[in-house]
Design a protein around this motif. Sequence first.
Motif, PDB file in Angstrom:
ATOM      1  N   GLN A 125       0.596  -1.157  -0.044  1.00 37.07           N
ATOM      2  CA  GLN A 125      -0.032  -0.273   0.278  1.00 37.07           C
ATOM      3  C   GLN A 125       1.224   1.583  -0.115  1.00 37.07           C
ATOM      4  O   GLN A 125       1.674   1.598   0.853  1.00 37.07           O
ATOM      5  N   TYR A 126       0.487   2.342  -0.931  1.00 27.69           N
ATOM      6  CA  TYR A 126       1.393   3.331  -0.916  1.00 27.69           C
ATOM      7  C   TYR A 126       0.851   5.021  -0.858  1.00 27.69           C
ATOM      8  O   TYR A 126      -0.541   5.100  -1.464  1.00 27.69           O
ATOM      9  N   TRP A 127       0.505   5.643   0.410  1.00 25.90           N
ATOM     10  CA  TRP A 127      -0.187   7.085  -0.623  1.00 25.90           C
ATOM     11  C   TRP A 127       0.412   7.783  -1.150  1.00 25.90           C
ATOM     12  O   TRP A 127       2.303   7.551  -1.458  1.00 25.90           O
ATOM     13  N   PHE A 128       0.247   8.507  -2.213  1.00 27.93           N
ATOM     14  CA  PHE A 128       0.242   9.570  -2.565  1.00 27.93           C
ATOM     15  C   PHE A 128      -0.402  10.707  -2.612  1.00 27.93           C
ATOM     16  O   PHE A 128      -1.423  10.821  -2.491  1.00 27.93           O
ATOM     17  N   TYR A 129       0.556  11.755  -2.815  1.00 24.62           N
ATOM     18  CA  TYR A 129      -0.436  13.106  -2.544  1.00 24.62           C
ATOM     19  C   TYR A 129      -1.025  13.588  -4.105  1.00 24.62           C
ATOM     20  O   TYR A 129      -0.548  13.092  -5.420  1.00 24.62           O
ATOM     21  N   ILE A 130      -2.462  14.113  -3.984  1.00 20.39           N
ATOM     22  CA  ILE A 130      -3.054  14.182  -4.996  1.00 20.39           C
ATOM     23  C   ILE A 130      -3.112  15.714  -5.775  1.00 20.39           C
ATOM     24  O   ILE A 130      -3.148  16.395  -7.035  1.00 20.39           O
TER      25      ILE A 130
END
Length: 174
Positions: A125-130
């Motif tokens: 699982q990876y979080w990304f800035y959108i």
Amino acid sequence: MSKHHNECPCGSQKLLVECCKPIHLNHASATHPEQLMRARYSAHVLGLVDFVVQTYHSSCEAEHHREAIAESINLTWLGLEVMNSEIAANGQGFVEFKACYKEAGEEYILQERSRFVQESINGQQYWFYIDGEYPQPPPSEQPSAPKPVTTAKTVGRNDPCLCGSGKKYKKCCG
């Protein structure tokens, strides 16, 4: 012990090696959007352009904006205050923060409510800035008419949009 070399720049009062550095080395180590946001701020302080580019969501096409991202990283970053962070019912993460920086001898405060999304890549699982929104003052404090832009400075992709929408220029009129 030198603050610059050991304490994490994100303001957590933890050592860099116990805070943001593991996330810089393995982006999947961020289990909450606030951790990724702090690591992104620390990456600005430490000059880690690749990390910042890699932690944008693919829809942002950050690689095309690498030069502008590098310019923002080359500012003098002075401090970070996280005001709120949450994971909404729809799974999106939000982090509201203030980041102080200096540009051309002037100090500024960037206040933003950042939005993050999580994706599974190769089972991790990876979080990304959108994207992010800039807070709007209460209606009683808003100017009655837009003021003309009187500076010759160009608008950066992460600057507030000149139309006053509260969105970043890149996500609005840019």
